[in-house]
Design a protein around this motif. Structure first.
Motif, PDB file in Angstrom:
ATOM      1  N   ALA A 252       0.828  -1.197   0.000  1.00 39.44           N
ATOM      2  CA  ALA A 252       0.000   0.000   0.000  1.00 39.44           C
ATOM      3  C   ALA A 252       0.864   1.249   0.000  1.00 39.44           C
ATOM      4  CB  ALA A 252      -0.936   0.002   1.208  1.00 39.44           C
ATOM      5  N   HIS A 253       0.212   2.388  -0.099  1.00 40.69           N
ATOM      6  CA  HIS A 253       0.887   3.675   0.040  1.00 40.69           C
ATOM      7  C   HIS A 253       0.692   4.148   1.478  1.00 40.69           C
ATOM      8  CE1 HIS A 253       2.152   4.787  -4.119  1.00 40.69           C
ATOM      9  NE2 HIS A 253       1.410   3.717  -4.360  1.00 40.69           N
ATOM     10  N   ASN A 254      -0.361   4.877   1.745  1.00 42.50           N
ATOM     11  CA  ASN A 254      -0.603   5.336   3.112  1.00 42.50           C
ATOM     12  C   ASN A 254      -1.547   4.379   3.836  1.00 42.50           C
ATOM     13  OD1 ASN A 254       0.918   7.519   2.423  1.00 42.50           O
ATOM     14  ND2 ASN A 254      -0.812   8.878   2.062  1.00 42.50           N
ATOM     15  N   ILE A 255      -1.231   4.059   5.079  1.00 37.55           N
ATOM     16  CA  ILE A 255      -2.124   3.258   5.908  1.00 37.55           C
ATOM     17  C   ILE A 255      -2.393   4.028   7.191  1.00 37.55           C
ATOM     18  CG2 ILE A 255      -2.432   1.133   7.230  1.00 37.55           C
ATOM     19  CD1 ILE A 255      -0.798  -0.342   5.253  1.00 37.55           C
ATOM     20  N   SER A 278       0.520   5.223   9.721  1.00 37.41           N
ATOM     21  CA  SER A 278       0.054   5.895  10.932  1.00 37.41           C
ATOM     22  C   SER A 278      -0.914   4.979  11.659  1.00 37.41           C
ATOM     23  CB  SER A 278      -0.638   7.220  10.576  1.00 37.41           C
ATOM     24  OG  SER A 278      -1.140   7.841  11.735  1.00 37.41           O
ATOM     25  N   VAL A 279      -0.534   4.554  12.836  1.00 40.32           N
ATOM     26  CA  VAL A 279      -1.375   3.691  13.650  1.00 40.32           C
ATOM     27  C   VAL A 279      -1.571   4.368  15.000  1.00 40.32           C
ATOM     28  CG1 VAL A 279      -1.662   1.414  14.658  1.00 40.32           C
ATOM     29  CG2 VAL A 279      -0.454   1.656  12.480  1.00 40.32           C
ATOM     30  N   THR A 280      -2.799   4.699  15.322  1.00 35.19           N
ATOM     31  CA  THR A 280      -3.065   5.414  16.570  1.00 35.19           C
ATOM     32  C   THR A 280      -2.802   4.537  17.784  1.00 35.19           C
ATOM     33  OG1 THR A 280      -4.741   6.713  15.431  1.00 35.19           O
ATOM     34  CG2 THR A 280      -4.802   6.734  17.833  1.00 35.19           C
ATOM     35  N   ASN A 281      -3.128   3.272  17.663  1.00 34.62           N
ATOM     36  CA  ASN A 281      -3.010   2.397  18.826  1.00 34.62           C
ATOM     37  C   ASN A 281      -1.749   1.540  18.765  1.00 34.62           C
ATOM     38  OD1 ASN A 281      -3.472   0.889  21.082  1.00 34.62           O
ATOM     39  ND2 ASN A 281      -5.336  -0.079  20.367  1.00 34.62           N
ATOM     40  N   LYS A 282      -1.774   0.459  18.029  1.00 27.81           N
ATOM     41  CA  LYS A 282      -0.667  -0.488  18.053  1.00 27.81           C
ATOM     42  C   LYS A 282      -0.532  -1.172  16.706  1.00 27.81           C
ATOM     43  CE  LYS A 282       1.032  -4.639  20.454  1.00 27.81           C
ATOM     44  NZ  LYS A 282       0.755  -5.629  21.507  1.00 27.81           N
ATOM     45  N   LEU A 283       0.704  -1.338  16.258  1.00 21.97           N
ATOM     46  CA  LEU A 283       0.994  -2.080  15.041  1.00 21.97           C
ATOM     47  C   LEU A 283       1.779  -3.328  15.395  1.00 21.97           C
ATOM     48  CD1 LEU A 283       1.228  -2.445  11.955  1.00 21.97           C
ATOM     49  CD2 LEU A 283       3.291  -1.046  12.042  1.00 21.97           C
ATOM     50  N   THR A 284       1.248  -4.468  14.992  1.00 20.09           N
ATOM     51  CA  THR A 284       1.921  -5.740  15.239  1.00 20.09           C
ATOM     52  C   THR A 284       2.147  -6.427  13.904  1.00 20.09           C
ATOM     53  OG1 THR A 284       0.865  -5.978  17.395  1.00 20.09           O
ATOM     54  CG2 THR A 284       1.811  -7.963  16.415  1.00 20.09           C
ATOM     55  N   SER A 296       4.862   6.547  11.617  1.00 19.86           N
ATOM     56  CA  SER A 296       4.442   7.240  12.827  1.00 19.86           C
ATOM     57  C   SER A 296       3.443   6.358  13.552  1.00 19.86           C
ATOM     58  CB  SER A 296       3.794   8.583  12.479  1.00 19.86           C
ATOM     59  OG  SER A 296       3.279   9.200  13.630  1.00 19.86           O
ATOM     60  N   THR A 297       3.777   5.978  14.757  1.00 22.46           N
ATOM     61  CA  THR A 297       2.885   5.110  15.514  1.00 22.46           C
ATOM     62  C   THR A 297       3.166   5.271  17.002  1.00 22.46           C
ATOM     63  OG1 THR A 297       2.224   2.833  15.927  1.00 22.46           O
ATOM     64  CG2 THR A 297       4.493   3.191  15.256  1.00 22.46           C
TER      65      THR A 297
END
Length: 417
Positions: A252-255, A278-284, A296-297
């Motif tokens: 993808a481009h922006n997530i 950009s993940v406001t909570n959590k990226l796993t 940015s996360t």
């Protein structure tokens, strides 16, 4: 009731006969709305007479009926019913009545086309002696009610979607083209191929698919789950309001995910300068993650390898292998050897450099400034802080000092060349 005069035919007595046939086509499909099943046969009536118009003698006659899609003598019959032996047709006073389809099933015929009936007579003997087919062939008509039987509540069949063929719905409306209401616990929709479900939406709005490809911006306000191992491709942006789970790869481009984004496969963000995760909570991510733009996360967890080619801003990052070719800015604490760092850089274990290739440097950020290291040791409940620093000496050279901060900044070692 229609009448048609046919040419000569042979009777069972060997005489030339004329036949005046009357056909009554009662296809009971028009009554299908009234009953779950109907008799899939056609009633056909006729009269046999000789060339003088005298009816043939009573008896059981060999008759053959055939359906064609053309009046041409070169046409091949699409259905044939031969009535011989015990299936011969009873003729009384020249009149006969048969149910076409009684001997040879007629239910498979496509009635949505012009059809023509041909008739042959083979006499009344035990062994038929067939005459040529009567001419002209009889065109099949219908009863008035059949015109409405072709419709449902006045709508033509073309106005409805079919379950066994490709269907296109086209309309101009301010409302939704298709509305599906699920009041039970099952999914709202479930699209399947030969291998099973490929896209499903549950009754709470959760979308689940094996691989997702979006040519433009995708905005999902609920949960998004991709169960398959294929690559999910987003040519533009992906915005998910709920939690996201991808069991396959992501390209993808922006997530942007306001919930938790979990990717079990390879995750790659495109090379565009605006590319951002950009993940406001959590990226796993359990697989390898490559971000060609910025990341940015709040919390980043990568079980395999995280590679960021651009700048990164991570408040809490956890990975087994972190490679950043651009600048990295960590707003939280960074732990080496500990998962619970107490300060900006918390090292549990030894810190060293390869004696042949590397060294540990602490340098000032600009000229005319010193560089220092504070070390705090703890004995029992007493902390003792030591200052190791380098700065400008009295003769313009560099001085090195070791200061006991706890003891009131007393010099323990001062080298001023």
């Amino acid at each position: 009731m229609e009448k048609a005069l046919y040419n000569k035919l042979k009777s069972g007595l060997g005489k030339a006969c004329l036949v005046i046939c009357t056909i009554s086509l009662f296809v009971v499909a028009g009554n299908a709305v009234l009953a779950a099943s109907f008799n899939k046969q056609i009633n056909y009536q006729g009269k046999l007479s000789d060339e003088l118009g005298i009816t043939v003698v009573n008896g059981n006659y060999n008759l053959e009926f055939a359906l064609y899609t053309s009046t041409s003598t070169l046409a091949t019959a699409i259905w044939t019913e031969t009535r011989t032996g015990s299936d011969r047709v009873a003729v009384t006073s020249g009149l006969f009545s048969v149910m076409l389809g009684e001997v040879a099933p007629i239910s498979a015929i496509d009635w949505n086309q012009p059809l023509y009936l041909g008739v042959r007579v083979g006499g009344s003997g035990a062994s038929p002696s067939w005459d040529l087919e009567m001419t002209p062939r009889k065109v099949l008509g219908t009863v008035p009610s059949a015109f409405e039987a072709d419709k449902l509540d006045g709508l033509d069949a073309a106005d409805f979607a079919r379950a066994n063929s490709a269907t296109t719905m086209s309309t101009s409306s301010a409302g939704a083209v298709l509305t599906v209401i699920q009041t039970g616990t099952g999914p709202v929709v479930d699209f399947q191929n030969a291998g099973g479900s490929v896209f499903q939406v549950t009754n709470n709005g959760t979308a689940s698919t094996t691989a997702l490809t979006v040519a433009t911006t995708a905005v999902i306000q609920g949960l998004l789950t991709v169960n398959g191992t294929g690559t999910s491709t987003f040519s533009s942006n992906l915005t998910v309001g709920g939690n996201s789970i991808f069991e396959g790869d992501i390209l993808a481009h922006n997530i942007t995910a306001t919930g938790t984004l979990t990717a079990l496969g390879l995750t790659t963000l495109g090379a565009a300068s605006t590319t951002e995760l950009s993940v406001t909570n959590k990226l796993t991510v359990t697989g390898q993650t490559t971000i060609l733009g910025g990341a940015s996360t709040t919390e980043l967890t990568v079980a395999n390898k995280l590679t960021v080619s651009g700048n990164s801003s991570l408040q809490n990052a956890s990975t087994t292998n972190l490679s950043v070719s651009g600048n990295s800015y960590l707003t939280g604490n960074m732990g080496i050897g500990t998962a619970a760092p107490l300060v900006k850089l918390h090292i549990v274990g030894d810190m060293g450099a390869d004696p042949n290739y590397g060294q540990i440097k602490i340098e000032p950020v600009s000229n005319n400034q010193g560089a220092a290291v504070y070390l705090t040791t703890t004995y029992s409940t007493t902390d003792r802080t030591w200052f190791f620093g380098a700065g400008n000496g009295s003769n313009g050279t560099t001085t090195f000092r070791i200061v006991d901060v706890t003891a009131g900044n007393k010099d323990r070692l001062n080298i001023d060349p």
